[in-house]
Design a protein around this motif. Sequence first.
Motif, short mmCIF file in Angstrom:
data_model
loop_
_atom_site.label_atom_id
_atom_site.label_comp_id
_atom_site.label_asym_id
_atom_site.label_seq_id
_atom_site.Cartn_x
_atom_site.Cartn_y
_atom_site.Cartn_z
N THR A 204 0.83 -1.21 0.00
CA THR A 204 0.00 0.00 0.00
C THR A 204 0.86 1.25 0.00
O THR A 204 1.86 1.32 0.71
CB THR A 204 -0.93 0.02 1.23
N VAL A 205 0.46 2.23 -0.79
CA VAL A 205 1.08 3.55 -0.73
C VAL A 205 0.08 4.51 -0.11
O VAL A 205 -1.07 4.58 -0.56
CB VAL A 205 1.49 4.05 -2.13
N VAL A 206 0.50 5.21 0.93
CA VAL A 206 -0.35 6.20 1.60
C VAL A 206 0.16 7.58 1.24
O VAL A 206 1.35 7.87 1.37
CB VAL A 206 -0.34 6.01 3.12
N ALA A 207 -0.75 8.44 0.78
CA ALA A 207 -0.41 9.82 0.41
C ALA A 207 -0.97 10.75 1.47
O ALA A 207 -2.18 10.99 1.52
CB ALA A 207 -0.97 10.16 -0.96
N HIS A 208 -0.10 11.26 2.33
CA HIS A 208 -0.48 12.25 3.34
C HIS A 208 -0.32 13.62 2.69
O HIS A 208 0.79 14.15 2.59
CB HIS A 208 0.43 12.11 4.57
N LEU A 209 -1.44 14.15 2.21
CA LEU A 209 -1.40 15.39 1.44
C LEU A 209 -2.07 16.52 2.20
O LEU A 209 -3.29 16.56 2.34
CB LEU A 209 -2.11 15.19 0.09
N GLY A 311 4.93 6.07 -8.64
CA GLY A 311 5.61 5.04 -9.42
C GLY A 311 6.87 4.56 -8.73
O GLY A 311 7.16 3.35 -8.71
N SER A 312 7.62 5.48 -8.15
CA SER A 312 8.85 5.12 -7.44
C SER A 312 8.56 4.25 -6.23
O SER A 312 9.24 3.24 -5.99
CB SER A 312 9.58 6.40 -7.01
N LEU A 313 7.55 4.60 -5.47
CA LEU A 313 7.21 3.84 -4.27
C LEU A 313 6.64 2.47 -4.63
O LEU A 313 6.89 1.48 -3.94
CB LEU A 313 6.22 4.62 -3.41
N LEU A 317 8.09 -1.31 -3.57
CA LEU A 317 7.26 -2.38 -3.03
C LEU A 317 7.22 -3.61 -3.92
O LEU A 317 6.72 -4.67 -3.52
CB LEU A 317 5.82 -1.87 -2.84
N GLY A 318 7.69 -3.47 -5.16
CA GLY A 318 7.57 -4.56 -6.11
C GLY A 318 6.17 -4.72 -6.63
O GLY A 318 5.73 -5.81 -7.01
N GLY A 319 5.41 -3.63 -6.65
CA GLY A 319 4.01 -3.66 -7.08
C GLY A 319 3.16 -2.91 -6.08
O GLY A 319 3.64 -2.45 -5.04
N LYS A 342 -6.05 9.19 -12.23
CA LYS A 342 -6.05 9.06 -13.69
C LYS A 342 -4.63 8.92 -14.23
O LYS A 342 -4.38 8.17 -15.19
CB LYS A 342 -6.76 10.26 -14.32
N SER A 343 -3.68 9.62 -13.62
CA SER A 343 -2.28 9.50 -14.07
C SER A 343 -1.69 8.15 -13.69
O SER A 343 -0.68 7.73 -14.25
CB SER A 343 -1.44 10.63 -13.48
N ALA A 344 -2.33 7.48 -12.71
CA ALA A 344 -1.84 6.17 -12.25
C ALA A 344 -2.63 5.02 -12.84
O ALA A 344 -2.56 3.89 -12.35
CB ALA A 344 -1.89 6.11 -10.73
N ALA A 345 -3.36 5.29 -13.92
CA ALA A 345 -4.14 4.22 -14.56
C ALA A 345 -3.22 3.09 -15.01
O ALA A 345 -3.62 1.91 -15.01
CB ALA A 345 -4.91 4.79 -15.75
N TRP A 346 -1.99 3.41 -15.38
CA TRP A 346 -1.03 2.39 -15.83
C TRP A 346 -0.70 1.38 -14.72
O TRP A 346 -0.29 0.24 -15.01
CB TRP A 346 0.25 3.05 -16.33
N LEU A 347 -0.90 1.79 -13.46
CA LEU A 347 -0.67 0.89 -12.34
C LEU A 347 -1.87 -0.04 -12.10
O LEU A 347 -1.76 -0.99 -11.33
CB LEU A 347 -0.38 1.69 -11.07
N GLY A 348 -2.99 0.29 -12.74
CA GLY A 348 -4.18 -0.54 -12.54
C GLY A 348 -5.25 0.13 -11.70
O GLY A 348 -6.19 -0.52 -11.26
N ILE A 349 -5.12 1.46 -11.47
CA ILE A 349 -6.14 2.18 -10.69
C ILE A 349 -7.22 2.69 -11.63
O ILE A 349 -6.94 3.39 -12.60
CB ILE A 349 -5.51 3.37 -9.93
N GLU A 350 -8.45 2.32 -11.35
CA GLU A 350 -9.61 2.78 -12.13
C GLU A 350 -10.53 3.56 -11.20
O GLU A 350 -11.11 3.00 -10.26
CB GLU A 350 -10.34 1.58 -12.72
#
Length: 392
Positions: A204-209, A311-313, A317-319, A342-350
Motif C-alpha cells: 500500500t502507498v499512503v499519500a499524506h497530502l 511510481g517510485s514507491l 514495493l515490487g508492485g 487518472k495519471s496512475a491508470a497504468w498501475l491498474g487504478i480505475e
Amino acid sequence: MTDAILVLNAGSSSIKFRVFAMKGAAPELVMRGQAEGLHTAPAFSAFDSAGKQIGEQTWEKGTAIGHEGAIACIGDFLRGHHEGYELIAVGHRVVHGGEVFTQPVLATPEVLAKLDELVPLAPLHQPHNLEPVRIIARRRPELPQVLCFDTAFHRAQPEVAQAFALPEKITSRGVRRYGFHGLSYEYIASVLPEFAPSAATGRTVVAHLGNGASMCAMAASKSVASTMGFTAVDGLPMGTRCGSLDPGVILYLIDQMGMDARAIENLIYKESGLLGVSAVSSDMRELLASDDPRARFAVELFAYRIGRDLGSLAAALGGIDALVFTAGIGEHAPAVRERVCKSAAWLGIELDAQANSRGGPCISTASSKVSAWVIPTDEELMIARHTQATIG
C-alpha cells in the motif's frame, strides 16, 4: 472521575491541543482547541467533541505570550472545564527521534538532553516541540509526559532505503533518510484492516497530502520507503516548501545570487511550494478555485509529482495493491485525487468518479486492479493511544 490525557502539538507560533477521556479500551475525544499567533496577535479557541465552541480569548495585536503563556492559557481553561475528569498524562508530538528513539518514551531530563542534540536535524520544529514539555515539567513535575516521534514509524525501513550516497564521515553524523508524518502513517496502518484487509497485509502507498505533504510505501503495514528524507522539506512540493531539489540549485543560489544559509532556509521552507509556483496562495482550495494560469500550473505540478513518486514507491514495493489518500488535501480535494488516480491508470487504478466526489471511503471501481481509498487520519488519537500504553 474519568482519567483524561492531554495531547499537545506545538509549532513555532501555535499549540494545538486535544483532550481524550479513557472511558474504555480506546481514548475518546472530549475537547480540542488551539492557541495561535503566540508572538504577534494571540488568540485562543476551544471546542467540544461535537464542534461547539466552548472557549475563546484574544489579546491585543503586538502582544507576545509565547509558549509559556499559551500553556498557562490552556491550563487555566482545562481547570475550568475539568468536571468529571482527572488529567493523568500529557502526550506530545516530537518531529525528530533520530536513530535512537524508535518508540514513544517518558520525558526525563536525560531524554530531553538527547533530543536537544537532534535540534540541528530539525531546527525549525524540534525546539518548539520540546519547549512545552519543559514548561509543563516545571509547572506539574508529577505529571507523566510521553514523547511520540514522527520519525519512529520509518525506522522499519531497510538500511538501503535510509541511506544517502555520501562518505561515511558525513553519514556517521546522522545524515540519512528519516522520513516524517510517521504518526499519521501509523494511524492509517492501524485502521486499514477495517477498510481493506488485503491492503493492510499487502502493498500500500499512503499519500499524506496537506500543507505538509509526503507519501509512504507500506508492506504489510510497515514502512518500506518514504518521499521525505533528512528533513521535512524533501519529497513532494508542499504549501510553502519546495520538496525535492537538485543540490546544484543550492550551490547556484550561494555562488550566483549571494544567498546565505538563512536566506536559503527561508526560501525553501516558507517561499516555495504551491505559494512560490502560483504566487497566489499556499492553500489548495484557493488554487483550485482560481482562474490564474499560475495557480492551475501549481496544481498540475503537485499532482504530477505525486504521480511520479507513486511510481517510485510502487517500484520499492515490487508492485501495489492499494493507494490511500489522507490529510487535508487528500481527504477534501476530489479534483486532486482524480488527477492522481487518472495519471496512475497504468498501475491498474480505475477511479469511480461518483465515489470520489462523495469522498469515499473506496473511490476505485469494483473492477480496479488496485483499490483506492480516502481514510481520515488522526495523529492526535495515535499520540493518545501511545500515551495510554506508555504510562500503563
